[in-house]
Design a protein around this motif. Structure first.
Motif, PDB file in Angstrom:
ATOM      1  N   SER A   1       0.800  -1.230   0.000  1.00  0.00           N
ATOM      2  CA  SER A   1       0.000   0.000   0.000  1.00  0.00           C
ATOM      3  C   SER A   1       0.829   1.274   0.000  1.00  0.00           C
ATOM      4  O   SER A   1       0.276   2.364  -0.193  1.00  0.00           O
ATOM      5  CB  SER A   1      -0.931   0.014   1.226  1.00  0.00           C
ATOM      6  OG  SER A   1      -1.793  -1.091   1.228  1.00  0.00           O
TER       7      SER A   1
ATOM      8  N   ARG B   1      -2.738   6.368   5.686  1.00  0.00           N
ATOM      9  CA  ARG B   1      -3.857   6.019   4.821  1.00  0.00           C
ATOM     10  C   ARG B   1      -5.147   6.144   5.630  1.00  0.00           C
ATOM     11  O   ARG B   1      -5.123   6.044   6.861  1.00  0.00           O
ATOM     12  CB  ARG B   1      -3.746   4.578   4.307  1.00  0.00           C
ATOM     13  CG  ARG B   1      -2.609   4.290   3.381  1.00  0.00           C
ATOM     14  CD  ARG B   1      -2.624   2.815   2.972  1.00  0.00           C
ATOM     15  NE  ARG B   1      -3.898   2.434   2.366  1.00  0.00           N
ATOM     16  CZ  ARG B   1      -4.158   2.529   1.066  1.00  0.00           C
ATOM     17  NH1 ARG B   1      -3.238   2.999   0.240  1.00  0.00           N
ATOM     18  NH2 ARG B   1      -5.327   2.149   0.585  1.00  0.00           N
TER      19      ARG B   1
ATOM     20  N   GLU C   1      -8.737   4.282   6.218  1.00  0.00           N
ATOM     21  CA  GLU C   1      -9.383   2.998   5.971  1.00  0.00           C
ATOM     22  C   GLU C   1     -10.758   2.948   6.634  1.00  0.00           C
ATOM     23  O   GLU C   1     -11.042   3.699   7.567  1.00  0.00           O
ATOM     24  CB  GLU C   1      -8.516   1.846   6.501  1.00  0.00           C
ATOM     25  CG  GLU C   1      -7.114   1.782   5.919  1.00  0.00           C
ATOM     26  CD  GLU C   1      -7.082   1.375   4.453  1.00  0.00           C
ATOM     27  OE1 GLU C   1      -8.164   1.112   3.871  1.00  0.00           O
ATOM     28  OE2 GLU C   1      -5.978   1.309   3.883  1.00  0.00           O
TER      29      GLU C   1
ATOM     30  N   HIS D   1     -13.476  -0.721   0.640  1.00  0.00           N
ATOM     31  CA  HIS D   1     -12.725   0.329  -0.055  1.00  0.00           C
ATOM     32  C   HIS D   1     -13.465   0.775  -1.319  1.00  0.00           C
ATOM     33  O   HIS D   1     -13.815  -0.046  -2.174  1.00  0.00           O
ATOM     34  CB  HIS D   1     -11.342  -0.212  -0.432  1.00  0.00           C
ATOM     35  CG  HIS D   1     -10.515   0.705  -1.275  1.00  0.00           C
ATOM     36  ND1 HIS D   1      -9.940   1.851  -0.790  1.00  0.00           N
ATOM     37  CD2 HIS D   1     -10.157   0.629  -2.587  1.00  0.00           C
ATOM     38  CE1 HIS D   1      -9.258   2.443  -1.744  1.00  0.00           C
ATOM     39  NE2 HIS D   1      -9.383   1.726  -2.854  1.00  0.00           N
TER      40      HIS D   1
END
Length: 246
Positions: free
Chosen positions: A148, A153, A155, A208
């Motif tokens: 990734s 990030r 999530e 996602h």
């Protein structure tokens, strides 16, 4: 074509489960990865041998109908070198399996499932993450970072339980690596160095986007399953050639 076991108690009420057909199709159409996917209920996972699959994906849906089945699926993947991804409840049960069978912590339990236990490896989160998004910091130099990218990030989650931080050091000493944390330092991603592909995420990569562009973790699992299938095919072909030559 790689065969993948989707371990979980399939339900139309679990959003991650509903996403699976879209994700399987997107892996083929977008990434050129074809998977032959089989749903295995957790009670069946406790009774059957999953060693013939090219990967095991332990899906969200805890508490499972059979916690023993979920843990058996993890153990099969870990001991036989099968690509493994555990998401949400799958992450929790991957930690339980490792703690019990590698670290010797046979008495640890999941507070959601066994509230009367003496030792809890899996405990209620300080703040529920049901239906929430949260930042995850990916540790550089890990498998998660390779998949990734390192750094921060965002999530999606749908859970209320995670790792008891009191056990982090014991699991790390046992060989498990923690490669993703929230802003307060709570574990969100775990992996097993030396294994072909073994990863657990507390977040749900199934959620996602809209499912048409699979999360990098899911793409990586699919690629690992394909590599495992190809290696088995080559091994079988070589064995057949030796038999004919002999």
């Amino acid at each position: 074509m790689a065969r993948i076991a989707l371990v979980g108690d399939r339900s139309a009420n679990v959003r991650a489960h509903a996403r699976i057909p879209t994700l399987i199709d997107a892996l083929l159409q977008r990434d050129g990865i074809a998977l032959d996917a089989y749903w295995i209920a957790t009670p069946d996972a406790a009774e059957c041998d999953l060693g013939g699959f090219d990967a095991i994906w332990l899906l969200p849906g805890s508490p499972y109908d059979s916690a023993d089945g979920a843990i058996a699926a993890v153990r099969t993947a870990r001991e036989r070198g099968l690509p493994f991804l555990g998401t949400c409840g799958g992450f929790q049960h991957a930690l339980l399996e490792f703690a019990r069978h590698v670290c010797g912590l046979s008495g640890v339990e999941n507070a959601e499932v066994t509230p009367e236990a003496d030792e809890y490896l899996i405990v209620a989160l300080e703040c529920s993450l049901k239906g929430h998004e949260e930042a995850v910091m990916i540790v550089p130099g890990t498998l998660a970072a390779k998949i990734s990218g390192p750094g921060r990030r965002t999530e999606r989650y749908h859970c209320e339980y995670g790792l008891n931080p009191a056990y982090l050091e014991l699991l790390s000493t046992g060989g498990l690596a923690f490669s993703g944390f929230d802003d307060s330092g709570q574990v969100r991603v775990a992996e097993l160095p030396g294994h072909p592909f073994f990863m657990g995420t507390l977040f749900q990569p199934e959620l996602h986007g809209d499912g048409t562009q699979p999360h990098p973790v899911i793409v990586a699992l699919a690629a690992a399953a394909t590599a495992h299938a190809a290696a088995n095919a080559n091994a079988n072909a070589n064995a057949g050639a030796e038999i004919l030559a002999g």
